[in-house]
Design a protein around this motif. Structure first.
Motif, PDB file in Angstrom:
ATOM      1  N   ILE C 205       0.764  -1.492   0.098  1.00 43.27           N
ATOM      2  CA  ILE C 205       0.097   0.299   0.047  1.00 43.27           C
ATOM      3  C   ILE C 205       0.775   1.116   0.049  1.00 43.27           C
ATOM      4  CG2 ILE C 205      -1.733   1.291   1.326  1.00 43.27           C
ATOM      5  CD1 ILE C 205      -2.937  -1.291   2.120  1.00 43.27           C
ATOM      6  N   THR C 206       0.505   2.027  -1.075  1.00 38.54           N
ATOM      7  CA  THR C 206       1.463   3.174  -0.986  1.00 38.54           C
ATOM      8  C   THR C 206       0.476   4.523  -0.655  1.00 38.54           C
ATOM      9  OG1 THR C 206       0.918   3.548  -3.364  1.00 38.54           O
ATOM     10  CG2 THR C 206       3.081   2.279  -2.820  1.00 38.54           C
ATOM     11  N   ASN C 207       1.072   5.566  -0.263  1.00 40.08           N
ATOM     12  CA  ASN C 207       0.446   6.757  -0.121  1.00 40.08           C
ATOM     13  C   ASN C 207       1.605   7.995   0.126  1.00 40.08           C
ATOM     14  OD1 ASN C 207      -1.654   8.652   0.652  1.00 40.08           O
ATOM     15  ND2 ASN C 207      -1.397   8.240   2.785  1.00 40.08           N
ATOM     16  N   HIS C 208       1.195   8.893  -0.707  1.00 36.02           N
ATOM     17  CA  HIS C 208       2.108  10.100  -0.676  1.00 36.02           C
ATOM     18  C   HIS C 208       3.537   9.847  -1.023  1.00 36.02           C
ATOM     19  CE1 HIS C 208      -0.843  12.982   0.580  1.00 36.02           C
ATOM     20  NE2 HIS C 208      -1.122  12.419   1.621  1.00 36.02           N
ATOM     21  N   GLY C 209       3.805   8.807  -1.878  1.00 37.24           N
ATOM     22  CA  GLY C 209       5.395   8.164  -2.237  1.00 37.24           C
ATOM     23  C   GLY C 209       6.000   7.344  -1.430  1.00 37.24           C
ATOM     24  N   GLN C 210       5.240   7.014  -0.482  1.00 40.35           N
ATOM     25  CA  GLN C 210       5.807   5.949   0.621  1.00 40.35           C
ATOM     26  C   GLN C 210       5.018   4.725   0.727  1.00 40.35           C
ATOM     27  OE1 GLN C 210       5.969   8.987   3.884  1.00 40.35           O
ATOM     28  NE2 GLN C 210       8.070   8.728   3.828  1.00 40.35           N
ATOM     29  N   VAL C 211       5.775   3.380   1.039  1.00 41.60           N
ATOM     30  CA  VAL C 211       4.812   2.440   1.527  1.00 41.60           C
ATOM     31  C   VAL C 211       4.378   2.461   2.689  1.00 41.60           C
ATOM     32  CG1 VAL C 211       5.129  -0.072   1.653  1.00 41.60           C
ATOM     33  CG2 VAL C 211       6.228   0.926   0.009  1.00 41.60           C
ATOM     34  N   GLU C 212       3.098   2.337   2.826  1.00 44.94           N
ATOM     35  CA  GLU C 212       2.250   2.395   4.244  1.00 44.94           C
ATOM     36  C   GLU C 212       2.700   1.132   4.890  1.00 44.94           C
ATOM     37  OE1 GLU C 212       0.167   4.746   5.895  1.00 44.94           O
ATOM     38  OE2 GLU C 212       0.936   6.486   4.616  1.00 44.94           O
ATOM     39  N   GLN C 213       2.256   0.039   4.096  1.00 45.50           N
ATOM     40  CA  GLN C 213       2.283  -1.292   4.642  1.00 45.50           C
ATOM     41  C   GLN C 213       2.308  -2.267   3.794  1.00 45.50           C
ATOM     42  OE1 GLN C 213      -0.986  -2.133   7.231  1.00 45.50           O
ATOM     43  NE2 GLN C 213      -0.099  -3.961   8.266  1.00 45.50           N
ATOM     44  N   THR C 214       3.096  -3.461   3.866  1.00 46.47           N
ATOM     45  CA  THR C 214       3.253  -4.683   2.910  1.00 46.47           C
ATOM     46  C   THR C 214       2.556  -5.826   3.568  1.00 46.47           C
ATOM     47  OG1 THR C 214       4.996  -3.528   1.962  1.00 46.47           O
ATOM     48  CG2 THR C 214       4.484  -5.992   1.346  1.00 46.47           C
ATOM     49  N   GLY C 215       1.692  -6.686   2.843  1.00 47.06           N
ATOM     50  CA  GLY C 215       1.282  -7.863   3.536  1.00 47.06           C
ATOM     51  C   GLY C 215       0.404  -8.625   2.685  1.00 47.06           C
ATOM     52  N   ALA C 216      -0.188  -9.828   3.205  1.00 49.21           N
ATOM     53  CA  ALA C 216      -1.040 -10.309   2.574  1.00 49.21           C
ATOM     54  C   ALA C 216      -2.571  -9.731   2.725  1.00 49.21           C
ATOM     55  CB  ALA C 216      -1.348 -11.726   3.156  1.00 49.21           C
ATOM     56  N   PRO C 217      -3.380  -9.736   1.970  1.00 51.39           N
ATOM     57  CA  PRO C 217      -4.752  -8.834   2.007  1.00 51.39           C
ATOM     58  C   PRO C 217      -5.198  -9.076   3.390  1.00 51.39           C
ATOM     59  CG  PRO C 217      -4.575  -9.927  -0.043  1.00 51.39           C
ATOM     60  CD  PRO C 217      -3.477 -10.581   0.571  1.00 51.39           C
ATOM     61  N   ILE C 218      -5.266 -10.208   3.818  1.00 56.23           N
ATOM     62  CA  ILE C 218      -6.127 -10.675   5.246  1.00 56.23           C
ATOM     63  C   ILE C 218      -5.448 -10.012   6.550  1.00 56.23           C
ATOM     64  CG2 ILE C 218      -5.082 -12.832   5.698  1.00 56.23           C
ATOM     65  CD1 ILE C 218      -8.694 -12.156   6.294  1.00 56.23           C
ATOM     66  N   GLU C 219      -3.994 -10.052   6.370  1.00 59.20           N
ATOM     67  CA  GLU C 219      -3.384  -9.386   7.215  1.00 59.20           C
ATOM     68  C   GLU C 219      -3.494  -7.649   7.409  1.00 59.20           C
ATOM     69  OE1 GLU C 219       0.368 -11.820   6.309  1.00 59.20           O
ATOM     70  OE2 GLU C 219       1.065  -9.735   6.942  1.00 59.20           O
ATOM     71  N   LEU C 220      -3.490  -7.266   6.027  1.00 62.11           N
ATOM     72  CA  LEU C 220      -3.764  -5.754   5.994  1.00 62.11           C
ATOM     73  C   LEU C 220      -5.381  -5.413   6.530  1.00 62.11           C
ATOM     74  CD1 LEU C 220      -2.485  -4.924   2.391  1.00 62.11           C
ATOM     75  CD2 LEU C 220      -1.427  -4.528   4.582  1.00 62.11           C
ATOM     76  N   TYR C 221      -6.079  -6.325   6.302  1.00 63.58           N
ATOM     77  CA  TYR C 221      -7.556  -5.913   6.806  1.00 63.58           C
ATOM     78  C   TYR C 221      -7.659  -5.897   8.272  1.00 63.58           C
ATOM     79  CZ  TYR C 221     -12.484  -5.892   6.707  1.00 63.58           C
ATOM     80  OH  TYR C 221     -13.809  -5.616   6.905  1.00 63.58           O
ATOM     81  N   ARG C 222      -6.913  -7.169   8.926  1.00 63.73           N
ATOM     82  CA  ARG C 222      -6.996  -7.341  10.215  1.00 63.73           C
ATOM     83  C   ARG C 222      -6.099  -6.473  11.038  1.00 63.73           C
ATOM     84  NH1 ARG C 222      -6.374 -13.778  11.514  1.00 63.73           N
ATOM     85  NH2 ARG C 222      -8.584 -14.264  10.898  1.00 63.73           N
ATOM     86  N   SER C 223      -4.934  -6.219  10.553  1.00 65.18           N
ATOM     87  CA  SER C 223      -4.031  -5.473  11.529  1.00 65.18           C
ATOM     88  C   SER C 223      -3.391  -4.373  10.686  1.00 65.18           C
ATOM     89  CB  SER C 223      -3.045  -6.387  12.046  1.00 65.18           C
ATOM     90  OG  SER C 223      -2.390  -7.387  11.468  1.00 65.18           O
ATOM     91  N   PRO C 224      -4.102  -3.264  10.205  1.00 59.36           N
ATOM     92  CA  PRO C 224      -3.700  -2.262   9.576  1.00 59.36           C
ATOM     93  C   PRO C 224      -2.569  -1.567  10.301  1.00 59.36           C
ATOM     94  CG  PRO C 224      -5.989  -1.662  10.185  1.00 59.36           C
ATOM     95  CD  PRO C 224      -5.735  -3.192  10.615  1.00 59.36           C
ATOM     96  N   ALA C 225      -1.346  -1.224   9.910  1.00 66.83           N
ATOM     97  CA  ALA C 225      -0.560  -0.397  10.923  1.00 66.83           C
ATOM     98  C   ALA C 225      -0.505   0.922  10.784  1.00 66.83           C
ATOM     99  CB  ALA C 225       0.844  -0.933   9.921  1.00 66.83           C
ATOM    100  N   THR C 226      -1.373   1.476   9.785  1.00 61.87           N
ATOM    101  CA  THR C 226      -1.354   2.827  10.004  1.00 61.87           C
ATOM    102  C   THR C 226      -2.691   3.250   9.772  1.00 61.87           C
ATOM    103  OG1 THR C 226      -1.091   3.113   7.719  1.00 61.87           O
ATOM    104  CG2 THR C 226       0.853   3.291   8.643  1.00 61.87           C
TER     105      THR C 226
END
Lengths: 294, 274, 356
Positions: C205-226
Motif C-alpha cells: 500500500i502506497t500513500n504520498h510516495g511512501q509504502v504504508e504497509q506490505t502484507g497479505a490482504p487478510i493481514e492488512l485488513y485485520r491489522s492495519p499498521a497505519t
C-alpha cells in the motif's frame, strides 16, 4: 472537384443533426446567400479571370507562353527549389516532432518559438536576413568570395529563403499529432528491445503518415508559390534566378498580360490539384481513424 | 539532469538535427541581422525607420491589415458558421476553397485581383461607374489582404463551432431566447478567443504580405506604399542599413502581435482547465 | 527475495513522487501496488521496468542490481494501462514483436505466438487488428505480448482500468488463474482496493510516495499498521474524538479512530440487549439496500456512523431510536493504527472474529 467534395461532406457526420432546425429559415437563407456571394467574389472570380485571360487569345498563344524557354527555365528552377526545400523540411520536421514530443528537456519552448518564427515574419524580412548573412555586406562575404561560393542572387539563396519560409509546415503539423497520441507504443517497443529505426518505421510512422503527407503537400504548395522572400534574394536574372512566380511578375510588368496569365494558369491548376489532394488525404485519414478508434 | 537516461532512443540524433537546422536556417540569419543592426547608430535606425515616406507606409500597412482582419472577422465567422451548421448546395465548394489563398501563389492572386478590379475589370468596371475604384488605391490593398488572410479566421473558428454542443443552444431555446440572443450570449463567448487568435494571425500576416499587394496597390509614395515594399525599395537602392531599420520595426510589431496571441491562448487554456 | 527495492526515491521537479521506498517479493508472488492516484505506485512500477530512472536507491532482480540495465535487458514484460498495442500491426505481429527484435528464428516465433494465442483463447484472431478487438480481448493480447519473450517478471499498470465493470470481474479471475498457472512473478498497479484484495497474494500500500504497509490482504485488513491503511482497506468510518463512545472513555483527548461495519452491533427497538451497560442510544438516519445487507447510517453522539445490518434481523426504519454496541475500534496513535477493544466487554477486545 465538386463531386469529390460532395463525398467528403456526406461522410463527415453532421454534428448538429439536431439542435438548429428550429432556427429562423430567413436568417439561414440570408447567411447562405451572403457566403456564396462572398466566396464567389473573393475566391472563385480570381480563378476564373486567370483561366479566361490565359486562354483569351487562343490555345496556341497559351501554349507558346507556357513552352517559352524562360518559362521552362523558371519552371525547372521552381521545381528544384521546391523539391530541395520540401525534402529538407520533411527530414527536419520529422526530427523536430520526434525530439519535441518524445522527450522533456530544457529549452523546448524556445525551440518551438524558433520553429514558429518564420510564420510571424514577413517574407520580405526573410529574404533580407539572408542578404544580410550571405550578401555583399554580410560577415561571411570574404569567406564566400574566397571560395567562390555564390548564395545570394543564386540558386542556394533561393533554396535557403524558401526553406526558411516553409520551416514550420511539417514540424507544426506533426507535433500535435504525436503529442496527442502519447508514447506508450514506443515505450512498449523499447521494453521489447526495439531500436530507433525499428520503432520509427514500424510503430511511429504508420500513425503519422497521413499528417505527414498532408503537411508535405501544403509545404510544397507554399514553397512553389513563395514570392516575397525569393524576390529579395533572386536578383531577378531572367533564365537564371527566376522562379515561376518571379517570372510571372516580369511578364506582367512588361505588359505581356496574356503570357503572365498563361503561366499563372499552370500554378492555378497546381493549387487546385493540391487542394484536391489535401481533401483526399483528409478524407482517407478520417476514415482510417474512424475504423481504428472503434 | 545530465545523468538522466532517455527511455525512447533517438534523442541526440533528432535533437541534434533539430538544433543544427534551426541554428543554421533561423538563428544564424537572425543573428546576422542583429549584427547588422549593431553597426548602425541609434540615430540612424530611428531616422531611417521614421522617415516621412516610411511612416506613411506604416500607416498604410497597419490600417489596411487591420481593416482586412476586421472584415474577415465578420465574414470569416459567417463562413465558418455556414459551413458547420448548414447543409446546402455549394457548401462543400466553399469548404474546399477556403484554403485556396494558402495554396495559390500570392503573385498569381495579386495579378488576378488587380485584373478583376481595374476600371476595365469584371468587378472594377461596374464599380467605376459608381465612382469607386479598387485597384491602385488603399481599397485594393484591403481586397488583396482580405483574400490572403481569409483562411486564418475561418479555420480558427471552425473547430470550435464543430465541438460546440447543441445542448447549450437547446437549453437557451427552451428558456425562450431568440436567435440573436443565443448567438450573442451563448455562441459568441465560446468562439471569442478563437476569433481573437484568427484576427491576430490575419493581422500579422497582412502586415508582412507582399506578393499579392504590390500588383494591386499601385505603389504611389505616401499613398499606397506598404512597409514591406519600403524594405525592398531601400534594398534596391542598396541602402541596407535603412532596409534593416524598417525591418526591425516590422519585426517588433509581429512579435508583439504573436506575444498577444500567446497570452490569449494561455489564458483560454487556463479558463478551460486544460 | 526475487524482487527488491532499496531506499528508492524519485522526484519530478519539486514533486517527490517516491520517497525511500523499500519492499521485497519472493519468486512467484502476485503482488498489487495499491494506493490513491498520485501515491507513486505507477512511478515505482515504471522504475522497475526502467521507464523511469530512480534518483537514488537500488532495484534488484534475482539478487542483481538492474538499475543501470537498459529496459529491454531487464527481462521484463510490461502491460500498459491502455495496452499500447501497436495499432498498425495484427495481433500476431504484436505478440511476435518482442521475439523479432531478439532475432528468434521465424519458425520458433510462429510456434511461440501460436502457443500464446492458444493460451489466451484467441487462436482464431491472429490476423485481426487491435481496433477490431473488444477491451477484454485487447487486454489478453497485451498480456500475451508481454509474455512472449519469456520475461522474468511481469508488470501490469492498472490492467483493468480501461475495461467495463462486467468484463472486469471475469478478467480478474482469468488473469489470477493465468498467472498462478504460469508461476511468473507479477506486480500490478491498482487504485481499487477490492481488486488488490481479490487478486493479489501480497499487497503493497502506497500513500504520498511512501509504502504504508506490505502484507497479505487478510493481514492488512485485520491489522492495519497505519491510520491510512485502516481507512483505505475495507469499509470504515473515521470518528474524531472517540472518547465519547461508550466503552472507550479512556481515550486521549481528541484522538480519532476508524470503525468497521462488523465492529458495530445495532439492537432494533424492543430487542433484548445482552449487556445493558455497554450500549448507547443512536438514531437511524438512513437505510440503503445493498443487495445482501442493509447499509445503515446512524447518528451517534452527533456524528454519523455507517455500518451494515443483516436482513434476517428485526426490521429497522428511519427515525428509529436504536441501541448500539461497539466491539472494537482501530485507534489512531499518530502514524500508527492500534486495535482497541471495548473495555466494558468481559471477553475483551483482543480476539478478532467476524460477527455481526
Amino acid at each position: 472537384m465538386a463531386i469529390f467534395n460532395f463525398q467528403k461532406a456526406s461522410l463527415s457526420p453532421a454534428p448538429f443533426a439536431r439542435g438548429y432546425r428550429e432556427e429562423n429559415p430567413l436568417i439561414r437563407r440570408i447567411l447562405i446567400a451572403l457566403s456564396l456571394i462572398f466566396t464567389l467574389l473573393i475566391l472563385v472570380m480570381p480563378l476564373l479571370v486567370v483561366i479566361s485571360q490565359a486562354f483569351g487569345t487562343g490555345w496556341d498563344n497559351f501554349w507558346k507562353a507556357v513552352t517559352n524557354i524562360f518559362t521552362l527555365k523558371a519552371l525547372y528552377l521552381s521545381l528544384i527549389t521546391t523539391f530541395s526545400a520540401v525534402t529538407a523540411n520533411t527530414v527536419f520536421g520529422l526530427a523536430a516532432a520526434w525530439a519535441l514530443s518524445r522527450y522533456n528537456f530544457k529549452g523546448q519552448g524556445f525551440l518551438i518559438t524558433m520553429i514558429d518564427l518564420p510564420f510571424a515574419i514577413s517574407p520580405i524580412i526573410a529574404g533580407l536576413i539572408f542578404i544580410l548573412t550571405y550578401g555583399r555586406l554580410g560577415w561571411m562575404n570574404s569567406f564566400l568570395q574566397e571560395h567562390q561560393i555564390k548564395i545570394v542572387f543564386a540558386t542556394p539563396g533561393l533554396i535557403m529563403a524558401t526553406i526558411f519560409v516553409t520551416i514550420p509546415f511539417v514540424a507544426r503539423e506533426l507535433i500535435p499529432v504525436l503529442v496527442a497520441r502519447g508514447s506508450d507504443e514506443e515505450q512498449a517497443a523499447v521494453l521489447m528491445g526495439a531500436g530507433f529505426l525499428t520503432i520509427f518505421w514500424r510503430v511511429t510512422l504508420p500513425h503519422i503518415k497521413w499528417a505527414l503527407i498532408y503537411s508535405v503537400i501544403l509545404c510544397a504548395a507554399r514553397a512553389m508559390g513563395e514570392f516575397g522572400a525569393v524576390s529579395v534574394v533572386s536578383g531577378h536574372l531572367r533564365g537564371k534566378t527566376n522562379t515561376l512566380p518571379l517570372h510571372i511578375e516580369i511578364l506582367y510588368n512588361e505588359h505581356h498580360y496574356n503570357d503572365a496569365f498563361a503561366v499563372s494558369a499552370i500554378l492555378v491548376i497546381t493549387s487546385v490539384v493540391i487542394l484536391t489532394a489535401r481533401s483526399v488525404v483528409e478524407h482517407i485519414s478520417k476514415r482510417e481513424e474512424r475504423s481504428n478508434v472503434r | 539532469m545530465s545523468r538522466k537516461k532517455r527511455v525512447i532512443p533517438g534523442f541526440s540524433l533528432t535533437l541534434g538535427i533539430t538544433m543544427s537546422y534551426v541554428g543554421f536556417f533561423v538563428m544564424l540569419p537572425m543573428i546576422s541581422m542583429a549584427l547588422q543592426t549593431a553597426n548602425l547608430s541609434f540615430k540612424e535606425i530611428i531616422d531611417s525607420a521614421t522617415d516621412a515616406r516610411v511612416l506613411s507606409s506604416y500607416k498604410v500597412s497597419f490600417g489596411c491589415s487591420f481593416l482586412a482582419a476586421l472584415i474577415n472577422s465578420v465574414f470569416g465567422t459567417m463562413l465558418a458558421w455556414v459551413i458547420v451548421r448548414y447543409r446546402f448546395l455549394g457548401r462543400s465548394l466553399i469548404d474546399g476553397l477556403i484554403e485556396l489563398p494558402f495554396a495559390l501563389p500570392t503573385a498569381v492572386a495579386g495579378i488576378a485581383l488587380t485584373f478583376l478590379t481595374t476600371n476595365k475589370g469584371w468587378i472594377g468596371q461596374p464599380l467605376s461607374r459608381l465612382g469607386v475604384s479598387i485597384a491602385y488605391t488603399k481599397l485594393g490593398i484591403i481586397v488583396a489582404l482580405v483574400f490572403i488572410t481569409l483562411p486564418f479566421v475561418v479555420r480558427s473558428i471552425q473547430p470550435i463551432l464543430e465541438d460546440l454542443s447543441p445542448d447549450y443552444e437547446e437549453a437557451g431555446r427552451t428558456l425562450g431566447a431568440g436567435s440573436f440572443t443565443i448567438f450573442w450570449k451563448i455562441i459568441f463567448p465560446e468562439i471569442k478567443p478563437a476569433l481573437l487568435t484568427g484576427f491576430a494571425l490575419a493581422f500579422a500576416r497582412g502586415l508582412g504580405e507582399y506578393g499579392s499587394v504590390i500588383f494591386i496597390a499601385g505603389n504611389k509614395p505616401f499613398q499606397t506604399e506598404i512597409a514591406p515594399l519600403m524594405i525592398v525599395t531601400r534594398l534596391e537602392e542598396f541602402l541596407y542599413g535603412q532596409a534593416t531599420a524598417v525591418a526591425l520595426f516590422m519585426l517588433l510589431a509581429s512579435f508583439i502581435i504573436m506575444f498577444i496571441v500567446n497570452r490569449v491562448q494561455i489564458r483560454v487554456a487556463r479558463l478551460v482547465g486544460d | 527475495m526475487f524482487v527488491e527495492l532499496r531506499d528508492v526515491s524519485k522526484a519530478f521537479g519539486d514533486f517527490e513522487a517516491v520517497k525511500k521506498v523499500n519492499f521485497g517479493l519472493t519468486k512467484g508472488t502476485l503482488a498489487a501496488l495499491l494506493g490513491p492516484s498520485g501515491s507513486g505506485k505507477t512511478t515505482i512500477l515504471r522504475m522497475i521496468a526502467g521507464l523511469e530512472t530512480p534518483d537514488s536507491g537500488d532495484i534488484l532482480l534475482d539478487n542483481q542490481s538492474i538499475k543501470s540495465l537498459a529496459p529491454s535487458r531487464r527481462g521484463i514484460g510490461f502491460v500498459f494501462q491502455n495496452y499500447a498495442l501497436f495499432r498498425y500491426m495484427t495481433v500476431f505481429e504484436n505478440i511476435a514483436f518482442g521475439l523479432k527484435t531478439q532475432k528468434v528464428p521465424k519458425a520458433n516465433i510462429k510456434e511461440r505466438v501460436g502457443e500464446l494465442l492458444e493460451l489466451i483463447g484467441l487462436a482464431d484472431l491472429g490476423r485481426r487488428y487491435p481496433a477490431q478487438l473488444s477491451g477484454g480481448q485487447k487486454q489478453r493480447v497485451a498480456f500475451a505480448r508481454a509474455l512472449a519473450p519469456r520475461p522474468r517478471i511481469l508488470l501490469l499498470d492498472e490492467p483493468f482500468a480501461a475495461i467495463d465493470a462486467k468484463v472486469r470481474r471475469e478478467l480478474r479471475s482469468w488473469l489470477r488463474n493465468m498467472i498462478s498457472h504460469l508461476k511468473i512473478t507479477s506486480i500490478f498497479v491498482t487504485h481499487d482496493q477490492s481488486e488488490a484484495i481479490e487478486v493479489a497474494d501480497r499487497v503493497i500500500i502506497t500513500n504520498h510516495g511512501q509504502v504504508e504497509q506490505t502484507g497479505a490482504p487478510i493481514e492488512l485488513y485485520r491489522s492495519p499498521a497505519t491510520p491510512f491503511v485502516a481507512h483505505f482497506i475495507g469499509e470504515s468510518t473515521v470518528v474524531n474524538n472517540y472518547g465519547s463512545l461508550k466503552g472507550f472513555e479512556t481515550a486521549p483527548e481528541g484522538a480519532s479512530c476508524a470503525i468497521r461495519p462488523e465492529f458495530v452491533k445495532i439492537y432494533a427497538p424492543g430487542e433484548t440487549v445482552q449487556f445493558e451497560n455497554t450500549v448507547q442510544e443512536a438514531l437511524v438516519d438512513s437505510l440503503a439496500f445493498r443487495g445482501d445487507v442493509l447499509e445503515v447510517t446512524i447518528i451517534l453522539n452527533g456524528f454519523a456512523l455507517t455500518t451494515t445490518y443483516s436482513l434476517e434481523r428485526p426490521a429497522l426504519s428511519v427515525g428509529d431510536r436504536v441501541k448500539v454496541l461497539i466491539y472494537r475500534i482501530y485507534a489512531f496513535d499518530q502514524d500508527r493504527a492500534v486495535l482497541v477493544g471495548n473495555r466494558l466487554l468481559t471477553n475483551g477486545g483482543s480476539g478478532y472474529n467476524f460477527q455481526i
